[in-house]
Design an enzyme around this catalytic site. Structure first.
Site, PDB file in Angstrom:
ATOM      1  N   THR A 118     -87.678   6.357  44.278  1.00 43.33           N
ATOM      2  CA  THR A 118     -88.317   5.956  44.884  1.00 43.33           C
ATOM      3  C   THR A 118     -88.222   6.809  46.260  1.00 43.33           C
ATOM      4  O   THR A 118     -87.112   6.848  45.922  1.00 43.33           O
ATOM      5  CB  THR A 118     -90.362   5.070  45.242  1.00 43.33           C
ATOM      6  OG1 THR A 118     -91.071   5.292  44.189  1.00 43.33           O
ATOM      7  CG2 THR A 118     -90.624   5.433  46.414  1.00 43.33           C
TER       8      THR A 118
ATOM      9  N   THR B 132     -93.692   7.774  45.132  1.00 41.60           N
ATOM     10  CA  THR B 132     -93.786   7.881  43.999  1.00 41.60           C
ATOM     11  C   THR B 132     -93.829   8.521  42.646  1.00 41.60           C
ATOM     12  O   THR B 132     -94.918   8.990  42.535  1.00 41.60           O
ATOM     13  CB  THR B 132     -93.444   6.062  43.247  1.00 41.60           C
ATOM     14  OG1 THR B 132     -92.571   5.677  42.211  1.00 41.60           O
ATOM     15  CG2 THR B 132     -94.880   6.227  43.477  1.00 41.60           C
TER      16      THR B 132
ATOM     17  N   ASP C  50     -95.311   0.327  35.553  1.00 42.21           N
ATOM     18  CA  ASP C  50     -95.555  -0.818  36.966  1.00 42.21           C
ATOM     19  C   ASP C  50     -96.729  -1.918  35.944  1.00 42.21           C
ATOM     20  O   ASP C  50     -96.593  -3.210  36.637  1.00 42.21           O
ATOM     21  CB  ASP C  50     -96.075  -0.374  37.521  1.00 42.21           C
ATOM     22  CG  ASP C  50     -94.966   0.638  38.706  1.00 42.21           C
ATOM     23  OD1 ASP C  50     -93.742  -0.002  37.839  1.00 42.21           O
ATOM     24  OD2 ASP C  50     -94.898   0.552  39.927  1.00 42.21           O
TER      25      ASP C  50
ATOM     26  N   GLY D  82     -87.563   1.680  45.596  1.00 46.62           N
ATOM     27  CA  GLY D  82     -86.755   0.488  45.247  1.00 46.62           C
ATOM     28  C   GLY D  82     -87.582  -0.674  44.227  1.00 46.62           C
ATOM     29  O   GLY D  82     -87.234  -1.753  44.179  1.00 46.62           O
TER      30      GLY D  82
HETATM   31  N1  GLU Z   1     -92.777   1.711  40.744  1.00 44.84           N
HETATM   32  C1  GLU Z   1     -92.652   1.258  42.016  1.00 44.84           C
HETATM   33  C2  GLU Z   1     -94.002   1.083  43.033  1.00 44.84           C
HETATM   34  O1  GLU Z   1     -94.628   1.480  43.051  1.00 44.84           O
HETATM   35  C3  GLU Z   1     -92.207   2.731  42.678  1.00 44.84           C
HETATM   36  C4  GLU Z   1     -90.759   3.009  42.317  1.00 44.84           C
HETATM   37  C5  GLU Z   1     -89.930   2.139  43.551  1.00 44.84           C
HETATM   38  O2  GLU Z   1     -89.806   2.714  44.848  1.00 44.84           O
HETATM   39  O3  GLU Z   1     -88.550   2.746  43.015  1.00 44.84           O
HETATM   40  O4  GLU Z   1     -93.248  -0.055  43.580  1.00 44.84           O
END
Ligand code: GLU
Length: 598
Positions: free
Chosen positions: A408, A426, A450, A496
């Site tokens: 992201t 993201t 997710d 992350g």
């Molecule tokens: N899908 C992740 C989230 O929403 C974000 C992915 C990322 O930050 O790398 O927590």
């Protein structure tokens, strides 16, 4: 003499960055603004992972725009230069500090599941789909929230029109940006699946090849799409032509039949897009050593989990702890906070989330008493019950932390009036679903992965199962810290996946407790514990002397080559700002100010 090891290691990290920046690159048609991880000066500041994107925000600030205008301009530019991490096909969470009222506001711009989605969204013949099968499919595409976030932020707090703040990004898309190592390697790691989708291959593998480092990468389709958004507003996505194209793409993923890839269709409809709302909501607030730490409330678990861990850590004076005790406490607080996150946090429109109770000091104290100086808790640690805090209770049934993609992008912006934005956006995985909307120049998200595909532990309620119009739980944690007068101290955030929480926690404690300059707190080698048997360490810690001393207490580690890519801004006296970004991770980030201080 106390000298945190993190500090020493970060010095090494800085010199490594200097080496890579100095390496020769083939000549480019266009030049990129110089990349520096720290900048100090006046008139406002922007920090992001990318120099063109930070420059887009600075351009808007220079012309009199405020931090919100600059944040949207930077985000739109990141959609061009970081198309595998962000863009209008995705979502995010926006945190805004309003200097006039000294208050913090947030927007939940998370992608949502289609109205027809049930808890079996990712089951096939009663079994959870393989993660990779779900990622590169229409099934994992949620209604994008990013355009609505931009419109809402500008409408509430901005001073410029969407059309005007999209200008720099439209220009970068049309005229191109210089390909760097990160862009090439992210393309390379997606090459196989990008080839499944001819529109994606045509755009990101020009001439059938990986983009060459130093060459100019143009995206005229995206320039046109931004121009359309500027002309028609974001309604074109939620009620118009652009939305129709998204719906067609999700329902019939344009896959190359010869690839043999089974790109499962999703069931996103015009009704889903029309029903989408970016939600204005109250931030989470945690009092930490006399400061107010503000972040995002559920549907992200970022604010509650960072907040709970900070409350737990408040039981120890981290400024006096040894390096080993600091890391030990940080790891154990993260472990316990993740146990609660897994049990209690989901989309509050569907789940009864005890947000307030998770953030109470009374609850944190009841959890802190599980942590010992000379022993390590055994994961998975069971959740507590925030509504009925019981000291040192470990009675519940534990659920493991489910996997989340780790890519992201985060940006931070501040203006001359003192307003601050911390914004993480993201498309989930690096490269999202891999599906480009034909002729539109952007990739659709795979954010719905997710969700838990099946309950993390069948014996306990999982608040993160899919549902109709539900938002998958996030870990995004854009954070703004205020002093006792309600003035900003620092703002940070990181990408992350689930490691976002531990990265933000580590940067905050590094800066607030360990006395590291912000850029060093960001550069310091990271650890991430998420209620698992092993704690992940970056090489700086894994190969360093502290590891053995932590193992002696009982910690078990494994190597993670790189965790997160944080940015931040710090308010200095006299209207000065310091912007900070990564020195090395993802090739180093870009901190810029409007008028650099001499
Ligand atoms: N899908 C992740 C989230 O929403 C974000 C992915 C990322 O930050 O790398 O927590």
């Amino acid at each position: 003499m106390r000298r945190p090891v993190a500090r020493k290691l970060s010095v090494l990290a800085v010199s490594a960055a200097v080496v890579s920046v100095g390496a020769a690159a083939p000549p480019a048609e266009r030049s990129t603004p110089a990349k520096t991880p720290v900048a100090v000066g006046y008139g406002g500041a922007v920090a992001s992972v990318d120099p063109d994107a930070s420059a887009a925000g600075i351009e808007v600030l220079k012309k009199g725009g405020n931090a919100v205008d600059a944040a949207v301009a930077t985000a739109a530019a990141l959609g061009v230069t970081e198309p595998y991490s962000s863009g209008i096909g995705g979502g995010g969470y926006f945190v805004y500090y309003d200097a006039k009222s000294r208050t913090v506001h947030t927007i939940d711009g998370r992608e949502t599941a289609p109205l027809t989605a049930g808890s079996d969204l990712f089951l096939e013949n009663g079994k959870p789909l393989a993660f990779a099968d779900a990622v590169s499919s229409g099934l994992s595409v949620g209604t994008p929230g990013t355009p609505a976030t931009w419109a809402t932020a500008l409408g509430k707090w901005g001073s410029r029109s969407l059309g005007s703040v999209l200008k720099p990004a439209e220009r970068i898309a049309r005229d191109g940006f210089v390909v760097d190592d990160t862009f090439r390697s992210q393309t390379a790691s997606n090459e196989t699946r990008f080839r499944y989708f001819p529109d994606t291959a045509k755009l990101f593998l020009p001439g059938g090849q990986l983009p060459v480092v130093g060459s100019t990468f143009k995206n005229p389709d995206l320039a046109r799409t931004y121009a359309e958004l500027a002309r028609k507003g974001v309604g074109t996505l939620y009620h118009g032509d652009l939305g129709d194209d998204i719906v067609d793409t999700v329902n019939k993923p344009p896959v190359d039949p010869a690839s043999g890839w089974n790109a499962r269709p999703g069931d996103l409809t015009e009704k889903d897009l029309a029903a989408y709302r970016a939600k204005l909501q109250k931030p989470t607030k945690t009092s930490y050593r006399g400061l107010g730490v503000y972040s995002i409330a559920p549907s992200s678990s970022g604010g509650t989990t960072v907040g709970e861990a900070l409350n737990i850590l408040e039981n120890t004076d981290l400024s006096k702890a040894s390096d080993v005790q600091y890391l030990h406490r940080f790891i154990e607080a993260s472990r316990v906070a993740f146990a609660d996150r897994g049990r209690w946090v989901g989309d509050p429109a569907f789940e009864d989330v005890p947000t307030k109770e998770l953030l109470s000091q009374r609850y944190a104290d009841s959890r802190a008493c599980l942590i010992k100086d000379d022993a390590v808790l055994t994961s998975p640690v069971a959740p507590g019950d925030p509504r009925h805090p019981a000291d040192c209770s470990s009675g519940g049934t534990a659920a493991p932390t489910t996997y989340e993609g780790e890519n992201t992008t985060h940006l931070t912006a501040a203006d001359k009036w003192g307003n601050v934005v911390s914004y993480t956006l993201t498309i989930e995985q690096t490269g999202g679903s891999g599906i480009t909307v034909p002729g539109r120049g952007f990739i659709l998200n795979n954010e719905l992965t997710d969700f838990s595909f099946a309950p993390a532990n069948p014996a306990v309620h999982d608040p993160n199962l899919p549902g109709p119009g539900k938002r998958p739980r996030s870990s995004i944690a854009p954070t703004i810290v205020l002093d006792q007068h309600g003035r900003p101290v620092v703002a940070v955030g990181s990408p992350g996946g689930a490691t976002i929480i531990t990265t933000v926690l580590q940067v905050l404690t590094g800066f607030l407790d360990r006395g590291l300059p912000l850029v060093d707190a960001i550069a310091a080698p990271r650890a991430s514990q998420r209620n698992a048997a092993q704690t992940e360490l970056e090489p700086g810690l894994y190969n360093g002397g502290l590891r053995a001393r932590l193992e002696a207490i009982g910690h078990v580690f494994r190597l993670n080559p790189e965790i997160g890519a944080a940015t931040g801004v710090q308010r200095l006296p006299g209207g000065k700002w310091l912007a900070a970004a990564e020195t090395v991770r993802r090739g180093g980030g870009s901190a810029q100010v409007v008028y650099p201080a001499p």
